[in-house]
Design a protein around this motif. Structure first.
Motif, PDB file in Angstrom:
ATOM      1  N   UNK A  95       1.411   1.018  -1.545  1.00  0.00           N
ATOM      2  CA  UNK A  95       1.852  -0.170  -2.270  1.00  0.00           C
ATOM      3  C   UNK A  95       2.285   0.208  -3.687  1.00  0.00           C
ATOM      4  N   UNK A  96       1.543   1.066  -4.319  1.00  0.00           N
ATOM      5  CA  UNK A  96       1.780   1.444  -5.706  1.00  0.00           C
ATOM      6  C   UNK A  96       2.966   2.406  -5.875  1.00  0.00           C
ATOM      7  N   UNK A  97       3.128   3.338  -4.925  1.00  0.00           N
ATOM      8  CA  UNK A  97       4.133   4.396  -5.100  1.00  0.00           C
ATOM      9  C   UNK A  97       5.071   4.581  -3.911  1.00  0.00           C
ATOM     10  N   UNK A  98       4.968   3.741  -2.906  1.00  0.00           N
ATOM     11  CA  UNK A  98       5.852   3.837  -1.749  1.00  0.00           C
ATOM     12  C   UNK A  98       5.186   4.511  -0.563  1.00  0.00           C
ATOM     13  N   UNK A  99       5.405   3.986   0.648  1.00  0.00           N
ATOM     14  CA  UNK A  99       4.767   4.548   1.850  1.00  0.00           C
ATOM     15  C   UNK A  99       5.116   6.008   2.093  1.00  0.00           C
ATOM     16  N   UNK A 100       6.367   6.376   1.901  1.00  0.00           N
ATOM     17  CA  UNK A 100       6.781   7.749   2.176  1.00  0.00           C
ATOM     18  C   UNK A 100       6.016   8.740   1.312  1.00  0.00           C
ATOM     19  N   UNK A 101       5.919   8.450   0.022  1.00  0.00           N
ATOM     20  CA  UNK A 101       5.192   9.355  -0.876  1.00  0.00           C
ATOM     21  C   UNK A 101       3.711   9.415  -0.523  1.00  0.00           C
ATOM     22  N   UNK A 102       3.122   8.265  -0.217  1.00  0.00           N
ATOM     23  CA  UNK A 102       1.700   8.242   0.125  1.00  0.00           C
ATOM     24  C   UNK A 102       1.419   9.087   1.366  1.00  0.00           C
ATOM     25  N   UNK A 162      -3.874   1.558 -16.934  1.00  0.00           N
ATOM     26  CA  UNK A 162      -4.047   0.659 -15.798  1.00  0.00           C
ATOM     27  C   UNK A 162      -4.023   1.397 -14.478  1.00  0.00           C
ATOM     28  N   UNK A 163      -3.112   2.357 -14.347  1.00  0.00           N
ATOM     29  CA  UNK A 163      -3.041   3.143 -13.109  1.00  0.00           C
ATOM     30  C   UNK A 163      -4.320   3.945 -12.886  1.00  0.00           C
TER      31      UNK A 163
END
Length: 254
Positions: A95-102, A162-163
Motif C-alpha cells: 500500500x505504501x510503496x506499490x505491490x511490485x516493490x513489496x 511518519x514513515x
C-alpha cells in the motif's frame, strides 16, 4: 462470525493512512484513507484521471476503499496465502510503496527470482525460511529492507518520521499477530544502518568540507587539508549540496 485476515489487516492499514490529506510535497496528491486521486479515478474508469474532481476523493467511503485495497493490493500480492503476520507486513508495504516493490523486496530477502509475482516458488521459500530462521526473522528483515528503501527517497526529509513510525507500528502488529518476535541480528542491523547512511553520504562529505572551510577561516590549523583554501572548501561544499538537491528534485519530477 470471525473477521477475515483481510479485514483485520485493513484495519491496521487504515489506522496508518488516516483520512483526507492533500500535502503539497506528496506526489500522490489528494488522498483519502490512502487512496490517491489517480488510483480512485482509475478504479472508477475515469480518463484522464484529473477529470475526477478532488471532492470525489474527499467523499470516498470505507466500503469502496476496501474493494480497491482488496483488488489492487491484497489480491495482487496474494497476501491471503502468506502466514499470519507476514501478510500484514507485505500488505502495508504494498500500500505504501506499490505491490511490485513489496513483492520484489520480499523475494530478494528469500533469495529467489525477484519477478514481482507470488507463486509456488515464493510461497515455498517463505515456508523454508520460516522453518530455518523463524517467521519473526522474516517479518523483521522485510521491515528492515522497507525502511532502508524509504530512507533513500528524496522526500524522506519531509515524510521520514511518519514513515519510520509507520514501519515500527506495522512491525510490532505483524509480530504480535504471528505470536513471535524478531531476534536482534547484528548483521541485518548493520546493513540497515549502512543503507540509511548511503543515501546521505554526499551530504556528510559536503558538510565536513563546509565545516573545515569555516574552521580555517577562524584560524584553526588543519594539516590534513593543507593546500586547500577555506574559500575553495566552502564553495565546493555548497556546490555539492545544491547540485545534489537539484538532481534529487529533477529525479523526483521525472
Amino acid at each position: 462470525m470471525a473477521r477475515s485476515r483481510f479485514d483485520i489487516c485493513l484495519d491496521e492499514v487504515l489506522r496508518q493512512e488516516g483520512g483526507y490529506v492533500d500535502h503539497p510535497s506528496d506526489p500522490g496528491g489528494a488522498t483519502n484513507m490512502g487512496i490517491t486521486h489517480k488510483t480512485l479515478a482509475r478504479w472508477r474508469m475515469v480518463s484522464p484521471w484529473w477529470n475526477l474532481p478532488k471532492s470525489a476523493v474527499m467523499e470516498l467511503q470505507r466500503p469502496e476503499a476496501a474493494k480497491i485495497y482488496r483488488a489492487s493490493y491484497w489480491d495482487r500480492c496474494n497476501a491471503g496465502q502468506f502466514p499470519v503476520g507476514l501478510d500484514l507486513a507485505l500488505f502495508d508495504f504494498a500500500v505504501n510503496s506499490g505491490p511490485d516493490r513489496a513483492i520484489r523486496t520480499l523475494q530478494a530477502e528469500l533469495d529467489v527470482a525477484a519477478d514481482g509475482q507470488v507463486g509456488p516458488l515464493t510461497l515455498g521459500a517463505v515456508e523454508s525460511y520460516a522453518r530455518r530462521k523463524g517467521l519473526g526473522t522474516l517479518i523483521g528483515a522485510l521491515c528492515d529492507r522497507r525502511l532502508a528503501f524509504l530512507n533513500r527517497l528524496p522526500t524522506f526529509a519531509t515524510f521520514g518520521r511518519g514513515w519510520t513510525n509507520r514501519v515500527a507500528a506495522v512491525r510490532a502488529a505483524a509480530l504480535a499477530a504471528a505470536g513471535t518476535t524478531a531476534p536482534t541480528d547484528t548483521i541485518t542491523l548493520w546493513r540497515t544502518i549502512m543503507d540509511i547512511f548511503n543515501g546521505y553520504k554526499t551530504y556528510i562529505v559536503a558538510t565536513f568540507m563546509l565545516l573545515a572551510g569555516l574552521a580555517q577561516l577562524l584560524g584553526v590549523d588543519l594539516p590534513a587539508l593543507d593546500g586547500s583554501s577555506a574559500g575553495h572548501l566552502i564553495m565546493e561544499a555548497l556546490a555539492v549540496l545544491f547540485l545534489r538537491k537539484g538532481l534529487k528534485g529533477d529525479i523526483g519530477k521525472a
